[in-house]
Scaffold this motif. Structure first.
Motif, PDB file in Angstrom:
ATOM      1  N   ILE A  20       0.863  -1.178   0.000  1.00 38.34           N
ATOM      2  CA  ILE A  20       0.000   0.000   0.000  1.00 38.34           C
ATOM      3  C   ILE A  20       0.905   1.236   0.000  1.00 38.34           C
ATOM      4  O   ILE A  20       1.920   1.269   0.699  1.00 38.34           O
ATOM      5  CB  ILE A  20      -0.922  -0.002   1.239  1.00 38.34           C
ATOM      6  N   TYR A  21       0.537   2.231  -0.810  1.00 33.96           N
ATOM      7  CA  TYR A  21       1.311   3.474  -0.822  1.00 33.96           C
ATOM      8  C   TYR A  21       0.351   4.649  -1.023  1.00 33.96           C
ATOM      9  O   TYR A  21      -0.817   4.477  -1.399  1.00 33.96           O
ATOM     10  CB  TYR A  21       2.394   3.445  -1.900  1.00 33.96           C
ATOM     11  N   TYR A  22       0.870   5.856  -0.746  1.00 34.01           N
ATOM     12  CA  TYR A  22       0.053   7.061  -0.877  1.00 34.01           C
ATOM     13  C   TYR A  22       0.575   7.881  -2.047  1.00 34.01           C
ATOM     14  O   TYR A  22       1.794   8.064  -2.197  1.00 34.01           O
ATOM     15  CB  TYR A  22       0.091   7.900   0.401  1.00 34.01           C
ATOM     16  N   GLN A  23      -0.360   8.369  -2.849  1.00 37.22           N
ATOM     17  CA  GLN A  23      -0.002   9.200  -3.996  1.00 37.22           C
ATOM     18  C   GLN A  23      -0.407  10.645  -3.698  1.00 37.22           C
ATOM     19  O   GLN A  23      -1.575  10.932  -3.442  1.00 37.22           O
ATOM     20  CB  GLN A  23      -0.735   8.700  -5.243  1.00 37.22           C
ATOM     21  N   VAL A  24       0.578  11.535  -3.690  1.00 29.79           N
ATOM     22  CA  VAL A  24       0.333  12.954  -3.420  1.00 29.79           C
ATOM     23  C   VAL A  24       0.418  13.713  -4.748  1.00 29.79           C
ATOM     24  O   VAL A  24       1.407  13.601  -5.475  1.00 29.79           O
ATOM     25  CB  VAL A  24       1.383  13.511  -2.426  1.00 29.79           C
ATOM     26  N   ILE A  25      -0.636  14.473  -5.047  1.00 34.87           N
ATOM     27  CA  ILE A  25      -0.683  15.212  -6.315  1.00 34.87           C
ATOM     28  C   ILE A  25      -0.899  16.703  -6.023  1.00 34.87           C
ATOM     29  O   ILE A  25      -1.797  17.070  -5.263  1.00 34.87           O
ATOM     30  CB  ILE A  25      -1.822  14.696  -7.214  1.00 34.87           C
ATOM     31  N   ILE A  33       4.513   7.965  -1.427  1.00 34.48           N
ATOM     32  CA  ILE A  33       5.012   7.687  -0.067  1.00 34.48           C
ATOM     33  C   ILE A  33       4.716   6.224   0.245  1.00 34.48           C
ATOM     34  O   ILE A  33       3.558   5.794   0.218  1.00 34.48           O
ATOM     35  CB  ILE A  33       4.321   8.580   0.981  1.00 34.48           C
ATOM     36  N   THR A  34       5.748   5.453   0.518  1.00 29.57           N
ATOM     37  CA  THR A  34       5.563   4.040   0.886  1.00 29.57           C
ATOM     38  C   THR A  34       4.992   3.958   2.291  1.00 29.57           C
ATOM     39  O   THR A  34       5.513   4.579   3.227  1.00 29.57           O
ATOM     40  CB  THR A  34       6.895   3.277   0.825  1.00 29.57           C
ATOM     41  N   ALA A  35       3.920   3.186   2.453  1.00 31.85           N
ATOM     42  CA  ALA A  35       3.239   3.120   3.753  1.00 31.85           C
ATOM     43  C   ALA A  35       3.755   2.000   4.648  1.00 31.85           C
ATOM     44  O   ALA A  35       3.428   1.940   5.830  1.00 31.85           O
ATOM     45  CB  ALA A  35       1.739   2.948   3.544  1.00 31.85           C
ATOM     46  N   ASP A  36       4.545   1.080   4.094  1.00 34.26           N
ATOM     47  CA  ASP A  36       5.029  -0.090   4.842  1.00 34.26           C
ATOM     48  C   ASP A  36       3.863  -0.908   5.403  1.00 34.26           C
ATOM     49  O   ASP A  36       3.907  -1.422   6.509  1.00 34.26           O
ATOM     50  CB  ASP A  36       5.966   0.343   5.975  1.00 34.26           C
ATOM     51  N   ASP A  95       6.531  18.140  -3.066  1.00 33.69           N
ATOM     52  CA  ASP A  95       7.746  17.796  -2.306  1.00 33.69           C
ATOM     53  C   ASP A  95       7.637  18.237  -0.843  1.00 33.69           C
ATOM     54  O   ASP A  95       8.072  17.518   0.063  1.00 33.69           O
ATOM     55  CB  ASP A  95       8.975  18.443  -2.945  1.00 33.69           C
ATOM     56  N   ALA A  96       7.053  19.434  -0.614  1.00 29.36           N
ATOM     57  CA  ALA A  96       6.903  19.942   0.756  1.00 29.36           C
ATOM     58  C   ALA A  96       5.965  19.048   1.569  1.00 29.36           C
ATOM     59  O   ALA A  96       6.189  18.821   2.764  1.00 29.36           O
ATOM     60  CB  ALA A  96       6.370  21.373   0.730  1.00 29.36           C
ATOM     61  N   ILE A  97       4.936  18.514   0.928  1.00 30.73           N
ATOM     62  CA  ILE A  97       3.982  17.624   1.611  1.00 30.73           C
ATOM     63  C   ILE A  97       4.694  16.342   2.043  1.00 30.73           C
ATOM     64  O   ILE A  97       4.567  15.887   3.182  1.00 30.73           O
ATOM     65  CB  ILE A  97       2.783  17.293   0.683  1.00 30.73           C
ATOM     66  N   VAL A  98       5.463  15.775   1.097  1.00 31.44           N
ATOM     67  CA  VAL A  98       6.190  14.523   1.398  1.00 31.44           C
ATOM     68  C   VAL A  98       7.219  14.760   2.504  1.00 31.44           C
ATOM     69  O   VAL A  98       7.339  13.958   3.439  1.00 31.44           O
ATOM     70  CB  VAL A  98       6.875  13.981   0.127  1.00 31.44           C
ATOM     71  N   TYR A 101       5.524  15.095   5.873  1.00 33.30           N
ATOM     72  CA  TYR A 101       5.046  13.794   6.357  1.00 33.30           C
ATOM     73  C   TYR A 101       6.197  12.984   6.951  1.00 33.30           C
ATOM     74  O   TYR A 101       6.070  12.399   8.025  1.00 33.30           O
ATOM     75  CB  TYR A 101       4.395  13.026   5.210  1.00 33.30           C
ATOM     76  N   ARG A 102       7.323  12.969   6.254  1.00 33.82           N
ATOM     77  CA  ARG A 102       8.471  12.174   6.714  1.00 33.82           C
ATOM     78  C   ARG A 102       9.056  12.724   8.020  1.00 33.82           C
ATOM     79  O   ARG A 102       9.433  11.955   8.905  1.00 33.82           O
ATOM     80  CB  ARG A 102       9.540  12.112   5.626  1.00 33.82           C
ATOM     81  N   LYS A 103       9.115  14.042   8.120  1.00 32.83           N
ATOM     82  CA  LYS A 103       9.620  14.656   9.355  1.00 32.83           C
ATOM     83  C   LYS A 103       8.712  14.337  10.527  1.00 32.83           C
ATOM     84  O   LYS A 103       9.157  14.015  11.627  1.00 32.83           O
ATOM     85  CB  LYS A 103       9.738  16.175   9.180  1.00 32.83           C
ATOM     86  N   GLN A 104       7.403  14.433  10.273  1.00 29.18           N
ATOM     87  CA  GLN A 104       6.439  14.153  11.336  1.00 29.18           C
ATOM     88  C   GLN A 104       6.490  12.684  11.743  1.00 29.18           C
ATOM     89  O   GLN A 104       6.392  12.348  12.917  1.00 29.18           O
ATOM     90  CB  GLN A 104       5.028  14.526  10.859  1.00 29.18           C
ATOM     91  N   THR A 105       6.651  11.805  10.745  1.00 24.84           N
ATOM     92  CA  THR A 105       6.727  10.362  11.019  1.00 24.84           C
ATOM     93  C   THR A 105       7.931  10.049  11.894  1.00 24.84           C
ATOM     94  O   THR A 105       7.841   9.281  12.848  1.00 24.84           O
ATOM     95  CB  THR A 105       6.819   9.569   9.701  1.00 24.84           C
ATOM     96  N   SER A 106       9.078  10.669  11.578  1.00 27.13           N
ATOM     97  CA  SER A 106      10.291  10.450  12.364  1.00 27.13           C
ATOM     98  C   SER A 106      10.111  10.956  13.795  1.00 27.13           C
ATOM     99  O   SER A 106      10.501  10.291  14.753  1.00 27.13           O
ATOM    100  CB  SER A 106      11.471  11.160  11.698  1.00 27.13           C
ATOM    101  N   LEU A 107       9.492  12.138  13.923  1.00 29.25           N
ATOM    102  CA  LEU A 107       9.298  12.737  15.235  1.00 29.25           C
ATOM    103  C   LEU A 107       8.338  11.918  16.089  1.00 29.25           C
ATOM    104  O   LEU A 107       8.502  11.798  17.292  1.00 29.25           O
ATOM    105  CB  LEU A 107       8.758  14.172  15.067  1.00 29.25           C
ATOM    106  N   GLN A 108       7.311  11.340  15.437  1.00 30.44           N
ATOM    107  CA  GLN A 108       6.282  10.618  16.180  1.00 30.44           C
ATOM    108  C   GLN A 108       6.550   9.122  16.283  1.00 30.44           C
ATOM    109  O   GLN A 108       5.704   8.368  16.721  1.00 30.44           O
ATOM    110  CB  GLN A 108       4.911  10.869  15.544  1.00 30.44           C
ATOM    111  N   SER A 109       7.760   8.703  15.914  1.00 33.80           N
ATOM    112  CA  SER A 109       8.160   7.312  16.093  1.00 33.80           C
ATOM    113  C   SER A 109       8.459   7.073  17.569  1.00 33.80           C
ATOM    114  O   SER A 109       9.207   7.826  18.185  1.00 33.80           O
ATOM    115  CB  SER A 109       9.405   7.034  15.250  1.00 33.80           C
ATOM    116  N   PHE A 110       7.872   6.018  18.148  1.00 35.35           N
ATOM    117  CA  PHE A 110       8.074   5.744  19.571  1.00 35.35           C
ATOM    118  C   PHE A 110       9.537   5.433  19.865  1.00 35.35           C
ATOM    119  O   PHE A 110      10.107   5.931  20.836  1.00 35.35           O
ATOM    120  CB  PHE A 110       7.180   4.591  20.035  1.00 35.35           C
ATOM    121  N   PHE A 111      10.164   4.601  19.020  1.00 32.33           N
ATOM    122  CA  PHE A 111      11.569   4.249  19.226  1.00 32.33           C
ATOM    123  C   PHE A 111      12.442   5.507  19.205  1.00 32.33           C
ATOM    124  O   PHE A 111      13.303   5.699  20.063  1.00 32.33           O
ATOM    125  CB  PHE A 111      12.056   3.278  18.147  1.00 32.33           C
TER     126      PHE A 111
END
Length: 402
Positions: A20-25, A33-36, A95-98, A101-111
């Protein structure tokens, strides 16, 4: 206006899950964006761009698919919020959206977040606390098989699954509580920073204190250790003498002993500040303490009072830990020689001082102050596990009258 579409890419291998992946237009620019997240082709509804839960799937698979759909809904909502914020600022692009998202994902990672907490503790020189947090994170990562999780996904079900995993790995109740309280503290810190909302994920897991196995030994055992002939065994003798010094000084913890300096001793009073609580303690200097210090004076480094931190070039924390490990190893052999069944460690001297003081009817308030506890309640909890032998003796007296 930017848009987000959820897409599914079937696997080229027959029978394997697709991705599953997300397509940003935005302005005809398309980014992915790969959703893993992975499902089988017959579990995906192309028309609604959502997970389809087959009626023939077993309970575990249905639950797994439900969680995946929950992930997708959360990610889409996050992307829409990012688009809204970037649009308001007038800097929206694919590009700014992606990137957002990646910055927020890294910040909100529990590990990642817990790792940052550990780093902060180290910078604050809270080495011992950072080590306990690292131990809890390592355990949680093993449970997760190193697969990270978002702070938003920490919930009651996950906490209970972790608790069950710990139990299957023979963790004691106190170990379970230890890890859960650290993870809860980390999660609460993330809530305070506004990184996630408070869902109280740890409300149904054990975070109390189980009654520990009695770790105190009697005054008779202490005498036996003191009188043991250890001629020709200098390492064993050092272990015995450090154990006794701790007992002489009202159960002083090993870390406080390690950092004692000659300047701490003035006018017959040994004054020091506890590493654990920061509380200042004062102990009258006795002849037995003086004998120990004189015995090892030649082996002490610099201004240190005891021969524990002897290599100034080495990291003090690692040196303290390795010395404690060796001393505890020799203490177990000393216990065997003395016929003491309890596993002997430096910590036993602290428990023993408290237990013997209590048996001599010394008030809890005095024991509490002597040990440097924050409150009498802490001392009561500390002594609670020491009452078993007294109860057993009382039971024996009753049974004799039968």
């Amino acid at each position: 206006m930017a848009s987000v579409k959820v897409k599914f890419r079937p696997s080229s291998v027959n029978g394997k899950e697709g991705s599953i992946y997300y397509q940003v237009i935005h302005n005809r620019a398309v980014r992915q964006i790969t959703a893993d997240l992975h499902v089988h082709e017959n579990e995906w509804n192309t028309g609604t761009s959502s997970v389809m839960i087959p009626t023939w799937a077993d309970v575990d698979r249905k639950y797994h698919l439900h969680i995946i759909q929950k992930h997708i809904s959360r990610d889409v909502l996050r992307l829409e919020n990012i688009i809204r914020n970037l649009t308001l600022k007038g800097v929206c692009s694919a590009d700014a959206i992606v990137d957002g998202y990646r910055k927020q994902t890294s910040l909100q990672s529990f590990f990642n977040f817990m790792d940052s907490v550990i780093g902060q503790l180290k910078r604050l020189n809270r080495e011992r606390t950072s080590e306990t947090y690292a131990s809890a994170l390592s355990s949680f990562m093993r449970f997760r098989r190193n697969k990270d999780i978002q702070l938003d996904d920490m919930d009651e079900d996950l906490a209970m699954e972790y608790e069950a995993w710990l139990k299957t790995n023979d963790a004691s109740l106190n170990t379970i509580s230890f890890y859960m309280r650290i993870l809860r503290a980390t999660y609460n810190r993330a809530v305070e920073k506004g990184l996630t909302t408070q869902k109280h994920p740890f409300r149904h897991v054990y975070t109390g204190m189980d009654k520990t196995v009695k770790r105190a030994i009697s005054l008779k055992d202490i005498r036996r250790i003191k009188e043991l002939d250890l001629t020709g065994k200098p390492h064993w003798e050092l272990a015995r003498d450090m154990f006794l010094f701790s007992f002489y000084t009202r159960g002083m913890s090993f870390i406080d002993m390690a950092y004692l300096k000659k300047s701490n001793l003035k006018n017959g009073i040994l004054s020091y500040r506890r590493h654990k609580t920061g509380q200042q303690l004062h102990i009258r200097w006795e002849s037995c303490m003086e004998e120990t210090v004189k015995k090892y004076a030649a082996g002490c480094s610099g201004d240190y009072l005891l021969p524990i931190l002897k290599l100034p070039s080495k990291k003090l924390r690692s040196q303290y830990k390795s010395t404690l490990f060796r001393i505890n190893k020799y203490l177990k052999e000393i216990a065997r020689l003395c016929g003491i069944a309890a596993p002997l460690t430096m910590y036993v001297s602290r428990h023993s001082w408290a237990s013997i003081a209590k048996s001599k009817n010394i008030p809890i308030s005095v024991i509490s102050e002597g040990m440097g506890h924050d409150s009498e309640e802490t001392t009561r909890i500390y002594l609670a596990s020491l009452d078993g032998s007294v109860i057993d003796k009382a039971n024996s007296l009753i049974l004799k009258d039968l």
